[in-house]
Design an enzyme around this catalytic site. Sequence first.
Site, mmCIF file in Angstrom:
data_model
loop_
_atom_site.group_PDB
_atom_site.id
_atom_site.type_symbol
_atom_site.label_atom_id
_atom_site.label_comp_id
_atom_site.label_asym_id
_atom_site.label_seq_id
_atom_site.Cartn_x
_atom_site.Cartn_y
_atom_site.Cartn_z
ATOM 1 N N ARG A 128 -0.048 -66.563 38.917
ATOM 2 C CA ARG A 128 -1.257 -67.073 38.223
ATOM 3 C C ARG A 128 -1.460 -66.446 36.846
ATOM 4 O O ARG A 128 -2.560 -66.440 36.308
ATOM 5 C CB ARG A 128 -2.520 -66.871 39.074
ATOM 6 C CG ARG A 128 -2.443 -67.568 40.419
ATOM 7 C CD ARG A 128 -3.803 -67.728 41.050
ATOM 8 N NE ARG A 128 -3.664 -68.363 42.348
ATOM 9 C CZ ARG A 128 -3.541 -67.698 43.485
ATOM 10 N NH1 ARG A 128 -3.554 -66.375 43.496
ATOM 11 N NH2 ARG A 128 -3.423 -68.358 44.612
ATOM 12 N N LYS A 150 0.031 -73.399 23.231
ATOM 13 C CA LYS A 150 0.407 -74.602 23.984
ATOM 14 C C LYS A 150 1.751 -74.341 24.645
ATOM 15 O O LYS A 150 2.711 -73.952 23.966
ATOM 16 C CB LYS A 150 0.530 -75.816 23.058
ATOM 17 C CG LYS A 150 -0.782 -76.488 22.763
ATOM 18 C CD LYS A 150 -0.530 -77.800 22.043
ATOM 19 C CE LYS A 150 -1.831 -78.488 21.675
ATOM 20 N NZ LYS A 150 -1.586 -79.702 20.886
ATOM 21 N N GLU A 192 7.406 -79.338 10.046
ATOM 22 C CA GLU A 192 6.113 -78.808 10.530
ATOM 23 C C GLU A 192 5.403 -78.033 9.415
ATOM 24 O O GLU A 192 4.181 -77.942 9.410
ATOM 25 C CB GLU A 192 6.315 -77.927 11.771
ATOM 26 C CG GLU A 192 6.932 -78.646 12.980
ATOM 27 C CD GLU A 192 5.946 -79.471 13.826
ATOM 28 O OE1 GLU A 192 4.818 -79.760 13.359
ATOM 29 O OE2 GLU A 192 6.329 -79.838 14.957
ATOM 30 N N LYS A 234 -2.765 -72.791 10.904
ATOM 31 C CA LYS A 234 -2.810 -73.027 12.357
ATOM 32 C C LYS A 234 -3.848 -72.104 13.007
ATOM 33 O O LYS A 234 -4.588 -72.517 13.897
ATOM 34 C CB LYS A 234 -1.423 -72.844 12.983
ATOM 35 C CG LYS A 234 -1.439 -73.199 14.467
ATOM 36 C CD LYS A 234 -0.176 -73.759 15.017
ATOM 37 C CE LYS A 234 -0.387 -74.194 16.464
ATOM 38 N NZ LYS A 234 0.809 -74.670 17.129
ATOM 39 N N GLU A 244 -8.022 -78.077 22.094
ATOM 40 C CA GLU A 244 -7.905 -79.425 21.528
ATOM 41 C C GLU A 244 -8.949 -80.399 22.071
ATOM 42 O O GLU A 244 -8.628 -81.453 22.614
ATOM 43 C CB GLU A 244 -6.488 -79.985 21.757
ATOM 44 C CG GLU A 244 -6.181 -81.130 20.814
ATOM 45 C CD GLU A 244 -4.723 -81.544 20.798
ATOM 46 O OE1 GLU A 244 -3.858 -80.672 20.582
ATOM 47 O OE2 GLU A 244 -4.467 -82.731 20.978
ATOM 48 N N ARG A 248 -8.213 -79.631 16.708
ATOM 49 C CA ARG A 248 -6.810 -79.218 16.856
ATOM 50 C C ARG A 248 -5.849 -80.407 16.843
ATOM 51 O O ARG A 248 -4.677 -80.260 16.484
ATOM 52 C CB ARG A 248 -6.634 -78.385 18.130
ATOM 53 C CG ARG A 248 -5.212 -77.874 18.273
ATOM 54 C CD ARG A 248 -5.047 -76.790 19.307
ATOM 55 N NE ARG A 248 -3.656 -76.399 19.385
ATOM 56 C CZ ARG A 248 -3.204 -75.322 20.011
ATOM 57 N NH1 ARG A 248 -4.049 -74.518 20.617
ATOM 58 N NH2 ARG A 248 -1.917 -75.044 20.031
ATOM 59 N N ASN A 252 -1.253 -82.628 15.248
ATOM 60 C CA ASN A 252 -0.289 -83.600 15.784
ATOM 61 C C ASN A 252 -0.034 -84.741 14.809
ATOM 62 O O ASN A 252 0.446 -85.809 15.222
ATOM 63 C CB ASN A 252 -0.785 -84.159 17.116
ATOM 64 C CG ASN A 252 -0.684 -83.134 18.211
ATOM 65 O OD1 ASN A 252 0.284 -82.384 18.270
ATOM 66 N ND2 ASN A 252 -1.691 -83.061 19.057
ATOM 67 N N HIS A 255 3.042 -86.935 15.159
ATOM 68 C CA HIS A 255 3.616 -86.686 16.483
ATOM 69 C C HIS A 255 3.565 -87.915 17.401
ATOM 70 O O HIS A 255 4.386 -88.030 18.310
ATOM 71 C CB HIS A 255 2.918 -85.508 17.169
ATOM 72 C CG HIS A 255 3.303 -84.165 16.597
ATOM 73 N ND1 HIS A 255 3.150 -83.844 15.258
ATOM 74 C CD2 HIS A 255 3.832 -83.054 17.179
ATOM 75 C CE1 HIS A 255 3.563 -82.600 15.050
ATOM 76 N NE2 HIS A 255 3.987 -82.101 16.189
ATOM 77 N N HIS A 259 6.973 -88.487 18.859
ATOM 78 C CA HIS A 259 7.264 -88.340 20.296
ATOM 79 C C HIS A 259 7.870 -89.624 20.868
ATOM 80 O O HIS A 259 8.742 -89.570 21.740
ATOM 81 C CB HIS A 259 5.985 -87.991 21.068
ATOM 82 C CG HIS A 259 5.573 -86.552 20.926
ATOM 83 N ND1 HIS A 259 4.382 -86.067 21.417
ATOM 84 C CD2 HIS A 259 6.193 -85.493 20.351
ATOM 85 C CE1 HIS A 259 4.293 -84.766 21.151
ATOM 86 N NE2 HIS A 259 5.379 -84.399 20.501
ATOM 87 N N HIS A 272 12.971 -82.535 17.408
ATOM 88 C CA HIS A 272 11.513 -82.699 17.373
ATOM 89 C C HIS A 272 11.012 -82.784 15.915
ATOM 90 O O HIS A 272 10.228 -83.670 15.566
ATOM 91 C CB HIS A 272 10.846 -81.529 18.109
ATOM 92 C CG HIS A 272 9.355 -81.551 18.035
ATOM 93 N ND1 HIS A 272 8.593 -82.463 18.736
ATOM 94 C CD2 HIS A 272 8.474 -80.794 17.318
ATOM 95 C CE1 HIS A 272 7.317 -82.251 18.456
ATOM 96 N NE2 HIS A 272 7.215 -81.247 17.611
#
Length: 371
Positions: A128, A150, A192, A234, A244, A248, A252, A255, A259, A272
């Site tokens: 955990r 993330k 990026e 960032k 997010e 935030r 993206n 993206h 993606h 990517h």
Amino acid sequence: MQENSHSARTQVQISLAERSYPIVIGAGLLGDVSNYAHLPAASTALIVSNTTVAPLYAAQLKAALQSRYVKVLLLSLPDGEGFKDWQTLQLIFDALLRNGCDRKTVLFALGGGVVGDMTGFAAASYMRGVPFVQVPTTLLAQVDSSVGGKTAINHPLGKNMIGAFYQPQLVLCDLDVLNTLPSRELSAGLAEIIKYGPIADLAFLDWIESNLDALLARDPAALAHAIQRSCEIKAWVVGQDERETGLRAILNFGHTFGHAIESGLGYGQWLHGEGVGCGMVMAAHLSQRLGLVDLPFVERLTRLVARAGLPVKAPVLRAADNAGRYLELMRIDKKSEAGEIRFVLLDQPGAASVRSAPEPLVREVIDFCCQ
Ligand code: NAD
Ligand code: GLY
């Protein structure tokens, strides 16, 4: 302490109350034991890397960590976006359990975004939650994926669909490791970096345009500035919206289209950063068609993306109804709501927000960019 190749180093702080941590940027960081002195006490450290990066840098990191931990283990994963999956994640849990690692064990992600995202997810879920450190070795990971917490793996039906928000204890961006990065990967990282300009900082966009040749030539001072400014932007965003719920999402930009390209072609075909580069051009065109930015700005961004060595023409994903295939893929996106695709679009140069767009306009952009 090992000697640094040069002593200049900078630090950017991620401010998230008790989850705050520093991003240290400089040369010669990996083997400098003082970087690890403030990490939580533990008997064991597990370095998670891959078959490409481990032979280059694991010994240096291991030697430094041996001053702090009784046992320093190394796990080398198969390399590639295609391995960012359940089976490979399981290898991390196998190593932790087989070696009797307790809940104080510290994980070190030594690699690019793939290793970082998987190690972070393993750290978030093993017993955990155990502490972890990001040691990003690609430009992309140093300016984006190692920062902000993330973590995720891919699902065959969608990118980064399974994961957790889980912050590292420390991010170490060692400039020296970028010397062995293949040029294509350097360009992917530049995507990026460029991203932060149109969404948040036009002065930075100007700076990137003026210094792109130095960045492509891996000039350490230029790289250090680009990494620092990217991490500052960032940090500013993540500090306001860690999970997010709103702001935030601007990170993206590019993206949603990107993606779709990555998963539509099969993970690992386009990098990517390549998907993000081309995706930013597509998102800028969509913003222009919605009357938010003018065509000269879209052309300016397109030129910069191309100069960085990134694709600006999108791939055809299906012979019949290609735009329909993009739409199918883009619906499987974390920003989608009730089946409606939502894009990060430019409100104006230097500012972005999440918006939906009429389907015919999105089709128009896909058809135009796939020509
Ligand atoms: P990557 O991790 O696949 O690394 C790229 C390639 O470079 C790999 O083959 C790797 O082994 C090799 N490599 C790494 N460092 C090297 C070095 N110093 N010298 C030589 N080779 C080296 O790709 P990436 O671009 O770093 O990361 C992409 C991943 O990051 C994607 O899965 C993406 O979804 C994820 N990502 C996550 C976030 C986030 O916020 N968590 C943000 C952006 C991207
Ligand atoms: N790379 C997008 C984010 O961290 O939110």
